[in-house]
Design an enzyme around this catalytic site. Structure first.
Site, PDB file in Angstrom:
ATOM      1  N   SER A 153      -0.318  -8.516   6.119  1.00 54.47           N
ATOM      2  CA  SER A 153       0.695  -8.087   5.454  1.00 54.47           C
ATOM      3  C   SER A 153       0.363  -6.343   4.916  1.00 54.47           C
ATOM      4  O   SER A 153      -0.193  -5.690   5.862  1.00 54.47           O
ATOM      5  CB  SER A 153       1.137  -8.949   4.176  1.00 54.47           C
ATOM      6  N   HIS A 196       3.523  -8.621   8.708  1.00 59.52           N
ATOM      7  CA  HIS A 196       4.543  -8.479   7.856  1.00 59.52           C
ATOM      8  C   HIS A 196       5.462  -7.405   7.947  1.00 59.52           C
ATOM      9  O   HIS A 196       4.489  -6.273   8.133  1.00 59.52           O
ATOM     10  CB  HIS A 196       4.582  -9.066   6.380  1.00 59.52           C
ATOM     11  N   ASP A 216       1.854 -15.762   1.660  1.00 54.57           N
ATOM     12  CA  ASP A 216       1.846 -16.383   2.746  1.00 54.57           C
ATOM     13  C   ASP A 216       0.694 -16.321   3.609  1.00 54.57           C
ATOM     14  O   ASP A 216      -0.326 -15.434   3.422  1.00 54.57           O
ATOM     15  CB  ASP A 216       2.910 -15.438   3.773  1.00 54.57           C
TER      16      ASP A 216
END
Ligand code: SAM
Lengths: 285, 202
Positions: free
Chosen positions: B11, B38, B130
């Site tokens: 991310s 992400h 995540d």
């Protein structure tokens, strides 16, 4: 206390049991209600079935099977979970922009237009196309057949009512499609929602149609089937491509979703790409 | 046969980390690499370009049902979940998970299901959590779990969450992860190779 290692040994068990349960559930739904998910792509189907189990607050897929066999209201909830109706207006603006440039001139040559939105979800894609054709002076000669498997999605589509807060995103999308007006002309804002302008939908027929089990029902000049076949496995995709092909006029247009391509299907040679990036294809054979 | 799969989730700060990681990868890399980054909306195109420049591997967005090939780097395109089934990719537009679509967990869990032990899962820098659950699934199914050292990561939350979910995961710097990947080439069979090398504890 259960030792950590025992839990770890148990979990693969659950994975294995689910691998048995999921096909059984799907078979049960098919035999009881006629909805055929047997050839759906398994990985995401399993996730959605798990979500259905959780939202029914049931302990297992088998328990869901028992309930869905007996309870029709549970079936509708199951359909809502298992079919994915996530959509938006002017999704992938680049597609609509290119469609204006390349497809509209072809459509203008026809005196009447039959358009099929296969898997139209809540209707956003259909209203988007209606707006575009209105701006191109084609709306009056167009007749839309907008179909979906899920009756609840069709009910929403028919109403043409959408949450006000989505309009901001859709306006940005619309502008990126080289729209010719102001997006706000096409709806009336109410309290927390908007209603799409009635003249947009005067030529739209909303109907339930299952791409897996229902036959071709007309010949179309344009078919949009975007982000529907991603939920199917390769062999079902092949069957549905056959159905779409059989439903297209000789030089009709087919539009697929952003990650879908004819390249990987046996029907590739029946089409030429009008724009391969935006997945606009024209039937040639 | 599906090649060994290396799945990477990142991310915030991921672009930079991936660049470091990919600099050294040989063009005859024997595994397939799949990346979820992400907020890749704008970045993913950029990511593909950067990686394309950096290494000699073929990089791109996969198509629905595309077969997975060794020596390829696949990047999850924006706005879809990317999944693996048997030997190919699949997509879905299901709701976001962990506020993300693509979600790392969705990819990792599908890969664990499809490929069991012939998977290496890697969680890099990022905010949120995540990837933690997905990495645990990979680990549980006999795959290898690697996590970027939180001290090195620009955003340590994601590595920390992954380590909490998988206490046995290996904590490595980017350089060390790069070396792990490089070993894939040397190891005749990845599984034996890595397992003999130094993951006795797995
Ligand atoms: C993700 S939506 C796509 C909506 C729209 N075409 C778009 O791209 O934004 C997928 C839709 O396909 C429908 N669908 C799934 N299986 C179907 C089937 N067998 N026949 C017809 N529609 C189906 C679902 O109910 C859902 O509304």
């Amino acid at each position: 206390m259960i030792p950590q290692s025992a839990i770890r040994n148990l979990k693969p068990e659950i994975d294995n049991i689910e691998a048995i349960e999921v096909p059984l559930l799907v078979e049960a739904v098919y035999r009881r209600w006629g909805y055929d998910f047997r050839d759906y792509a398994p990985a995401s189907l399993k996730r959605r079935i798990r979500r259905a189990v959780a939202s029914e607050e049931l302990p297992s897929v088998s328990a869901l099977q028992e309930r869905v066999l007996r309870d029709e209201a549970c079936l509708q909830r199951f359909l809502d979970q298992v079919t994915v109706s996530v959509t938006s207006m002017f999704r992938d603006p680049g597609f609509y922009r290119v469609f204006r440039q390349l497809a509209v001139p072809l459509l203008k040559k026809r005196r009447s237009l039959r358009i099929w939105h296969a898997g139209c979800a809540g209707g956003e894609e259909v209203y988007s196309m209606a707006i575009l054709l209105h701006e191109e002076g084609l709306l009056d000669r167009a007749r839309f057949y907008a179909t979906d498997l899920n009756p609840a999605a069709l009910d929403a589509a028919r109403e043409g009512i959408y949450p006000l807060e989505t309009m901001k995103e859709y306006t940005v999308n619309y502008q990126a499609t080289a729209g010719k007006g102001a997006f706000s002309e096409y709806y009336q804002a109410g309290h927390g929602h908007v209603v799409m302008r009635a003249d947009l939908s005067k030529n739209i027929v909303w109907a339930q149609h299952n791409l897996v089990t229902d036959a071709s029902f007309n010949e179309f000049h344009l078919i949009l089937c975007r982000n529907v076949m991603i939920y199917f496995n390769a062999s079902l995709q092949e069957r549905v491509h056959r159905l779409l092909y059989d439903s297209l006029a000789k030089d009709g247009l087919l539009v697929l979703g952003r990650q879908e391509s004819l390249q990987l299907t046996p029907h590739e040679s029946c089409y030429q790409a009008l724009d391969s990036r935006e997945r606009i294809y024209q039937r040639i054979g | 046969m599906t090649p060994h799969l290396v799945v990477i989730g990142a991310s915030l700060g991921g672009l930079e980390a991936l660049r470091v990681l990919f600099r050294e990868l040989p063009s005859d890399f024997p595994a397939a690499i799949v990346i979820v980054q992400h907020r890749a909306m704008e970045e993913s195109g950029e990511l593909a370009m950067l990686l394309g420049e950096a290494g000699s591997l073929s990089v791109g967005f996969p198509l629905d049902k595309e077969r997975i090939l060794a020596g390829h780097v696949y990047i999850a395109p924006p706005n879809y979940h990317l999944l693996v089934e048997e030997d190919h990719f699949a997509f879905s537009l299901d709701a976001q998970e962990n506020h993300a679509r693509p979600s790392i967990d969705v990819l990792f869990e599908s890969v664990a299901d499809a490929c069991g032990p012939s998977v290496t899962g890697i969680v890099l820098t990022g905010t949120g959590q995540d990837g933690a659950r997905g990495l645990a699934t990979i680990h549980r199914r006999g795959g290898l779990a690697l996590v970027q050292s939180p001290r090195e990561a620009r955003a340590p939350q994601m590595p920390l969450a992954a380590l909490e979910a998988v206490p046995d995961a290996r904590q490595l710097t980017l350089e060390e992860i790069g070396q792990w990947l490089f070993q894939l080439r040397i190891a005749e069979s990845f599984e034996c190779g890595l397992r003999n090398a130094d993951c006795g504890s797995f």
